[in-house]
Design an enzyme around this catalytic site. Sequence first.
Site, PDB file in Angstrom:
ATOM      1  N   ASN A   1       3.857   1.570  -1.403  1.00 60.18           N
ATOM      2  CA  ASN A   1       4.358   1.758  -2.770  1.00 60.18           C
ATOM      3  C   ASN A   1       3.293   2.359  -3.682  1.00 60.18           C
ATOM      4  O   ASN A   1       3.597   3.143  -4.582  1.00 60.18           O
ATOM      5  CB  ASN A   1       4.852   0.424  -3.355  1.00 60.18           C
ATOM      6  CG  ASN A   1       6.258   0.093  -2.891  1.00 60.18           C
ATOM      7  OD1 ASN A   1       7.016   0.985  -2.526  1.00 60.18           O
ATOM      8  ND2 ASN A   1       6.609  -1.186  -2.878  1.00 60.18           N
TER       9      ASN A   1
ATOM     10  N   HIS B   1      18.171   3.069   8.325  1.00 58.35           N
ATOM     11  CA  HIS B   1      17.170   2.489   9.246  1.00 58.35           C
ATOM     12  C   HIS B   1      17.807   1.830  10.475  1.00 58.35           C
ATOM     13  O   HIS B   1      17.877   2.444  11.524  1.00 58.35           O
ATOM     14  CB  HIS B   1      16.221   1.520   8.540  1.00 58.35           C
ATOM     15  CG  HIS B   1      15.317   2.201   7.556  1.00 58.35           C
ATOM     16  ND1 HIS B   1      14.460   3.219   7.924  1.00 58.35           N
ATOM     17  CD2 HIS B   1      15.153   2.031   6.230  1.00 58.35           C
ATOM     18  CE1 HIS B   1      13.804   3.647   6.864  1.00 58.35           C
ATOM     19  NE2 HIS B   1      14.214   2.941   5.816  1.00 58.35           N
TER      20      HIS B   1
ATOM     21  N   LYS C   1       0.834  -1.218   0.000  1.00 56.38           N
ATOM     22  CA  LYS C   1       0.000   0.000   0.000  1.00 56.38           C
ATOM     23  C   LYS C   1       0.862   1.260   0.000  1.00 56.38           C
ATOM     24  O   LYS C   1       0.506   2.270  -0.599  1.00 56.38           O
ATOM     25  CB  LYS C   1      -0.934   0.005   1.218  1.00 56.38           C
ATOM     26  CG  LYS C   1      -2.089  -0.968   1.103  1.00 56.38           C
ATOM     27  CD  LYS C   1      -3.121  -0.716   2.198  1.00 56.38           C
ATOM     28  CE  LYS C   1      -4.345  -1.595   1.979  1.00 56.38           C
ATOM     29  NZ  LYS C   1      -5.408  -1.328   2.981  1.00 56.38           N
TER      30      LYS C   1
ATOM     31  N   LYS D   1       1.252   4.544  -2.894  1.00 55.76           N
ATOM     32  CA  LYS D   1       1.133   5.986  -2.596  1.00 55.76           C
ATOM     33  C   LYS D   1       2.007   6.832  -3.524  1.00 55.76           C
ATOM     34  O   LYS D   1       1.867   8.050  -3.562  1.00 55.76           O
ATOM     35  CB  LYS D   1       1.524   6.261  -1.141  1.00 55.76           C
ATOM     36  CG  LYS D   1       0.547   5.714  -0.112  1.00 55.76           C
ATOM     37  CD  LYS D   1      -0.741   6.497  -0.085  1.00 55.76           C
ATOM     38  CE  LYS D   1      -1.684   5.982   0.993  1.00 55.76           C
ATOM     39  NZ  LYS D   1      -2.961   6.719   0.984  1.00 55.76           N
TER      40      LYS D   1
ATOM     41  N   LEU E   1       7.474  13.319   0.462  1.00 53.32           N
ATOM     42  CA  LEU E   1       6.167  13.296  -0.207  1.00 53.32           C
ATOM     43  C   LEU E   1       5.148  12.506   0.603  1.00 53.32           C
ATOM     44  O   LEU E   1       3.973  12.877   0.678  1.00 53.32           O
ATOM     45  CB  LEU E   1       6.313  12.682  -1.607  1.00 53.32           C
ATOM     46  CG  LEU E   1       5.057  12.608  -2.470  1.00 53.32           C
ATOM     47  CD1 LEU E   1       4.552  14.006  -2.802  1.00 53.32           C
ATOM     48  CD2 LEU E   1       5.319  11.831  -3.752  1.00 53.32           C
ATOM     49  N   GLN E   2       5.598  11.421   1.228  1.00 51.18           N
ATOM     50  CA  GLN E   2       4.673  10.560   1.973  1.00 51.18           C
ATOM     51  C   GLN E   2       4.544  10.920   3.453  1.00 51.18           C
ATOM     52  O   GLN E   2       3.514  10.650   4.050  1.00 51.18           O
ATOM     53  CB  GLN E   2       5.142   9.098   1.889  1.00 51.18           C
ATOM     54  CG  GLN E   2       4.689   8.346   0.657  1.00 51.18           C
ATOM     55  CD  GLN E   2       5.524   8.657  -0.549  1.00 51.18           C
ATOM     56  OE1 GLN E   2       6.661   9.081  -0.412  1.00 51.18           O
ATOM     57  NE2 GLN E   2       4.978   8.465  -1.730  1.00 51.18           N
TER      58      GLN E   2
ATOM     59  N   GLU F   1      15.388  -2.499   8.618  1.00 51.65           N
ATOM     60  CA  GLU F   1      14.072  -1.854   8.777  1.00 51.65           C
ATOM     61  C   GLU F   1      13.043  -2.892   9.217  1.00 51.65           C
ATOM     62  O   GLU F   1      12.158  -2.619  10.006  1.00 51.65           O
ATOM     63  CB  GLU F   1      13.648  -1.216   7.449  1.00 51.65           C
ATOM     64  CG  GLU F   1      12.381  -0.387   7.533  1.00 51.65           C
ATOM     65  CD  GLU F   1      12.026   0.274   6.204  1.00 51.65           C
ATOM     66  OE1 GLU F   1      11.224   1.220   6.227  1.00 51.65           O
ATOM     67  OE2 GLU F   1      12.528  -0.151   5.150  1.00 51.65           O
TER      68      GLU F   1
END
Length: 757
Positions: A383, A601, A381, A385, A659-660, A582
């Site tokens: 990706n 990460h 989900k 975006k 951006l996210q 991560e």
Amino acid sequence: MSHTVVQCRMENGAEDTECTSIGTESPPNGRMSTDKEGELYRQLSKTLIGSDGHQLSNELSAPYEFPQFPIEQIETKLLTVQKEKEISTAAAPAREPSIGTVHDIDDDVDLNDFVPHFQRVNISGEDNTGVPTEDLQSASKLLIKALDIREKYMRVSRQGFPSNVNRFLSTINGKPVTEVQVMDRATIEDHPVHPPKIDRDPWDCEFLPDNGTVLKCVKGVFMVYENEANAEQNKNIDYGVPDLETFVRDMQLLCALIADGPLKSFCYRRLSYLSSKFQLHVLLNELRELAAQKAVPHRDFYNVRKVDTHIHAASCMNQKHLLRFIKKTLKTDGDSPVCKAGDKLMSLRDVFESMNLTAYDLTVDMLDVHADRNTFHRFDKFNAKYNPIGESRLREVFMKTDNHVGGKYFAKLIKEVFVDLQESKYQNLELRLSIYGRSLNEWDKLADWAINNNVYSDNVRWLIQVPRLYDIYRANNCVETFQQIIRNLFQPLFEVTKDPNSHPSLHRFLQYVIGFDSVDDESKPENPMFDVDVPTPDEWSDAENPPYSYYLYYMFANITALNHFREDRGLNTFVFRPHCGEAGPVQHLVSAFIMCESISHGLLLRKVPVLQYLYYLCQIGIAMSPLSNNSLFLNYNRSPLPDYLSRGLNVSISTDDPLQFHFTKEPLMEEYSIAAQVWKLSSCDMCELARNSVITSGFSHHVKQHWLGPNYTREGVAGNDMTRTNVPDIRVCYRYETLMTELSNIFRSVLNEVEEK
């Protein structure tokens, strides 16, 4: 209910007054019952604090509570600390200022002269680690073995390894010990705070002639032969690249090591000790550190250099910026053809009409590029975006370098981000661009995009990210074997090193590429361990994706050979800095420890004390993105970043995908500000994180000399120019002394055992 009795005698004029106060565990309501009782407490406090205390009435709070000191008293304490510092440093040589003409550090001054005055926390006695001598010796041997493995891989691949650990290892291995070098004098005139702007075309560079070498890809690793005759006889130039068998053996050894019970206990104890020691250091020296920062003219957190060491180019803008850009492009360039639908060319206006949208209808909510609670543990989900308004066509038009318009809009968008960077002046980025390994001409297309659109900024360097998507390419018959991906990734790089004129745009572009990244969802199921009998890349034709460590090894092996080849030609070399830790198995962190200069990460280090301690000893850079993790894998309040920082790991803060995850025009400052609010970071902590980010980054040594000071490569305080970094010498000295103590404990126990034998 328990009772406390406080009995005291105090003098009040000519009278002696005796008082008994009875209290309970619960504090009273805080208001004095009578003026007489208030006077009683005031007189009592004079006896305890001293009769010369001024304005004590303002300092007293309710009984049995901690008194809150007013700002006047804090300022007085700061002045006292400053006076102590001035007295202690009166005989010390002047540090190099950022503004002015005072001389730089004298080269004939011993490094010990740069030891700041502060309260140190030390454990006395011979046995100061808290474990039996036998356990210490066995743990030390295992840790030294791990350090030795990493040093071997870093040395052969031309990546960074700490000089202090190298000296300790040389002592153990009987190699000549290189002394700490005091470098040539460098004055502020040589190194102003801002590096000089380049007044030439940034894409200009020297083109070397073809050196006549021959290149072959053998079992997934490129070989370089001096001439055709040597190639026929398989006499390749030996660059010392560790073979697969060596890597598997080292990997298995380290995986066994991190599961060793006594070693886990030892490392956990040392990490706990480091955390507690830092809390004590802050308790004792916070005011001194603050006073040191206040004494530096002009410099504060806002104008120290910061590098966003982990950010993807396709999402380096915030959502409002992308929305404004799409609207503007739709109005000014709406009739230009931007993509194909079958055989038909579509303009941007056609694309929006097919979605029944106009520029006026567009909103941030409609773009739907921001991560939300539905993306948690759902990388698929997340990706999705990347597709504005859920349309992959818009992603292709605005966020790709290789499309029908030659990546024109993506270049314009990134250059607008560059303008914001130049305005902020002190922020810098290391942007990731993708090379997929599906075809040989990807590198040339990417380089042409950068040069034709002049995508360059002094504030930006590039990393190349390689998605781990072999299984998808294989399913779609884009490739037959894993070796095809290796060849598509590295063959153009070896060719352009051999003969820059074979790929002129790529040769120019590679000046500003600093390294490689390996990206994808780490939580995908895989078999993290493999044996020597694993198929080599030329034989790997299964539909199954190779494990993470397999990807890393073959990228590392080819980067190593490429670095040797480029170094021989006098060209810049590359580092390996993958996404790691991560999610997924902890073996990812083991392979990164062996082969990678730094990682992004590193969340899973919190579960593996042995690896976390090794990452601390080697000062491996960890670029952490707490807001990104909060949306994908780990809630913000559970992030290990403050623990890593207190223990002294080399952590820095990065944004990952503005951006996210971000809302403002300055996502990096947003990341710092949220971290500071949630974890109550001091100005010193934040400047230390910023300094770490610059040291970890891939900007050139020359640029770092301007940003951190000309002597930044020296160890300890001698390498810190506070007038540029705003990190107090006290903090740098504490970190250095603590690290040296840990290394000494480990190496001394092994040396003692050798001497006893």
